[in-house]
Every structure is written in structure tokens, then in C-alpha cells.
Design an enzyme around this catalytic site. Structure first.
Site, PDB file in Angstrom:
ATOM      1  N   SER A 199       0.865  -1.185   0.000  1.00  0.00           N
ATOM      2  CA  SER A 199       0.000   0.000   0.000  1.00  0.00           C
ATOM      3  C   SER A 199       0.891   1.221   0.000  1.00  0.00           C
ATOM      4  O   SER A 199       2.014   1.179   0.521  1.00  0.00           O
ATOM      5  CB  SER A 199      -0.890   0.011   1.246  1.00  0.00           C
ATOM      6  OG  SER A 199      -1.526   1.264   1.407  1.00  0.00           O
ATOM      7  N   TYR A 231      -1.640   0.125  10.434  1.00  0.00           N
ATOM      8  CA  TYR A 231      -1.841  -0.498   9.124  1.00  0.00           C
ATOM      9  C   TYR A 231      -0.612  -0.241   8.255  1.00  0.00           C
ATOM     10  O   TYR A 231      -0.125  -1.141   7.563  1.00  0.00           O
ATOM     11  CB  TYR A 231      -3.096   0.080   8.469  1.00  0.00           C
ATOM     12  CG  TYR A 231      -3.338  -0.375   7.048  1.00  0.00           C
ATOM     13  CD1 TYR A 231      -3.859  -1.638   6.774  1.00  0.00           C
ATOM     14  CD2 TYR A 231      -3.056   0.466   5.969  1.00  0.00           C
ATOM     15  CE1 TYR A 231      -4.089  -2.045   5.471  1.00  0.00           C
ATOM     16  CE2 TYR A 231      -3.280   0.066   4.661  1.00  0.00           C
ATOM     17  CZ  TYR A 231      -3.797  -1.192   4.419  1.00  0.00           C
ATOM     18  OH  TYR A 231      -4.017  -1.599   3.123  1.00  0.00           O
TER      19      TYR A 231
END
Length: 252
Positions: free
Chosen positions: A135, A149
Site C-alpha cells: 500500500s 496499518y
């Protein structure tokens, strides 16, 4: 681009980006195996369309090992492994939630490790390709609340580069895709139409292309990285976020 006769394993392949990836490879002629941990109804629908689905919690190594054994019984190799399974919780560092943090680590990072390790013997047979889903959050481009995250995705980025180094001697290529915000059930599920539109606009204002991501955009990149057209690419992190402008420039 053709994957006729190729064996492709996709984790988290029943929804969102994983579903788009699975369908992309299927359309290109591949035998697609989906590892999933929820959405039994969707899995059954995909079985009827010719996918092989295996229920597997990637955070549990024993289940991953069993899934690899099932695949090995049906096929003698794996040509492409896509480590896509992941979850996302939003909370700041000062709001540290140990249970959510550990769950993200177990599924996002540990799951990628377990799946790669257990399927590696099958990948070696084909001198195959491993593609990990990272990501742009793992590169620091993320709003407040995404700290933990981001840590899991940063780990996947480092893992990708290390695996490319260690497995290159077998002819195995390892790359990662780092998407920005993509419209999926995980990012817009449960939100009202008004909330979704506000969210879209927020991200449009923070990308150079002034648009948001679609699952098929990521699937197209993954299929390219798995193809012979990318034979000389390994150890790379392909960022696909519409040209996300760093959050610091907006004072978020």
C-alpha cells in the site's frame, strides 16, 4: 498476454481487489485457486464459474499448509502467487488497540509470510512469480490514524525486496503493488451515498489525476507483473495511487 495452462493462487480473492485479480487471470486462461476466509456464498458462486476455492485463514499456518497440500494434489506447480489477503483498521497511535493491531499483523504480514513459505516448493517448480499487495501507506503516504496499518504494509515492502534477493537464484521474481485508495467493500462498505461521495472527493483532491482507484486498475498491474512482459522486473514496489500528493502538503 496469455496465461493458458498457468496455475495462479490468489489469497483474499472473493472480494474487492482480490476478486478483480482472480477474474483477470481467469479471463486470460489461467487455472485460478482462491484462498478465502469469509463470503462462503461468493465462493460457491465462483466455484460455479470454474474457480477452485479453498477456505483458509492465512493467519494460521496450519490452515495455509493444508491449502498448499490441496493445491499440490491437483497441480504439480504454482506459476503465480498473489498475496492479497488483508484487513484494515483505522486508529491513531494514542488510541492503540492491541487486539486490532495484532489481527492486522497476523493477517497482513504474517499471512503473507506463511502463504509464501508453504507454497514456495510449488513456485520453485515453475520458476514462478510472487506478487504481494502492499500500500502507499507503507511508504508513509497516509493520513493520521493509519499508523499501524502502515507498519504492516511497510513490512510487506521489506519482505518483497528480501524475497526477491533470496529467491532470485531460483529464477523466481518477487514484486509488490502499492495501491492508493481503491473503492472496495473494505473502504466504502457500510457508508451512506453522501459519505462515499465526500470520501471520493477527499481523495480526488489529493491525487495528481484527480480521480479514485478501481479494483481493475490494480488487477491490470498484477497481471502485467506476472507476465513474460515483465521478465526483467523483480524486487520492485509499483505504486498505483493516481499520483497521491503527500499528506503533509495538506496539513492533515
Amino acid at each position: 498476454m496469455s496465461f493458458n495452462g498457468k496455475v495462479v493462487v490468489v489469497t483474499g480473492g472473493t472480494k474487492g481487489i482480490g476478486r478483480a485479480i482472480s477474474e483477470k487471470f481467469k479471463s486470460l486462461g489461467a487455472n485460478v485457486i482462491i484462498l478465502y476466509n469469509s463470503s462462503d456464498n461468493i465462493a460457491r458462486e465462483l466455484e460455479e464459474k470454474g474457480f477452485l476455492t479453498i477456505k483458509c485463514d492465512v493467519s494460521k499456518r496450519s490452515q495455509v499448509k493444508k491449502a498448499a497440500e490441496i493445491v499440490a494434489e491437483k497441480y504439480d506447480k504454482v506459476d503465480v502467487l498473489v498475496n492479497n489477503a488483508g484487513i484494515w483498521y483505522l486508529f491513531s497511535f494514542e488510541e492503540f488497540d492491541e487486539e486490532k493491531y495484532e489481527k492486522m499483523m497476523k493477517i497482513n504480514l504474517d499471512g503473507t509470510i506463511y502463504v509464501t513459505y508453504e507454497f514456495l516448493p510449488l513456485i520453485k517448480k515453475s520458476k514462478g512469480v510472487i506478487i504481494n499487495m502492499a500500500s502507499n501507506a507503507g511508504l508513509g503516504t497516509s493520513a493520521i490514524g493509519n499508523t499501524f496499518y502502515s507498519i504492516t504494509k511497510a513490512g510487506i515492502i521489506i519482505l518483497t525486496r528480501r524475497l526477491a534477493y533470496e529467491l532470485g537464484k531460483y529464477g523466481i521474481r518477487v514484486n509488490a503493488v502499492a495501491p492508493g485508495w481503491v473503492e472496495t467493500d473494505m473502504t466504502i462498505g457500510g457508508k451512506s451515498a453522501e459519505e462515499i461521495e465526500k470520501l471520493r472527493q477527499w481523495f480526488k483532491d489529493r491525487t495528481m489525476l484527480h480521480t479514485t482507484g478501481k479494483p481493475e486498475y490494480i488487477a491490470n498491474i498484477v497481471s502485467f507483473l506476472a507476465s513474460e512482459d515483465s521478465t526483467y522486473i523483480t524486487g520492485q514496489i509499483i505504486v498505483a495511487d493516481g499520483g497521491r500528493i503527500d499528506y503533509l502538503t495538506h496539513g492533515i
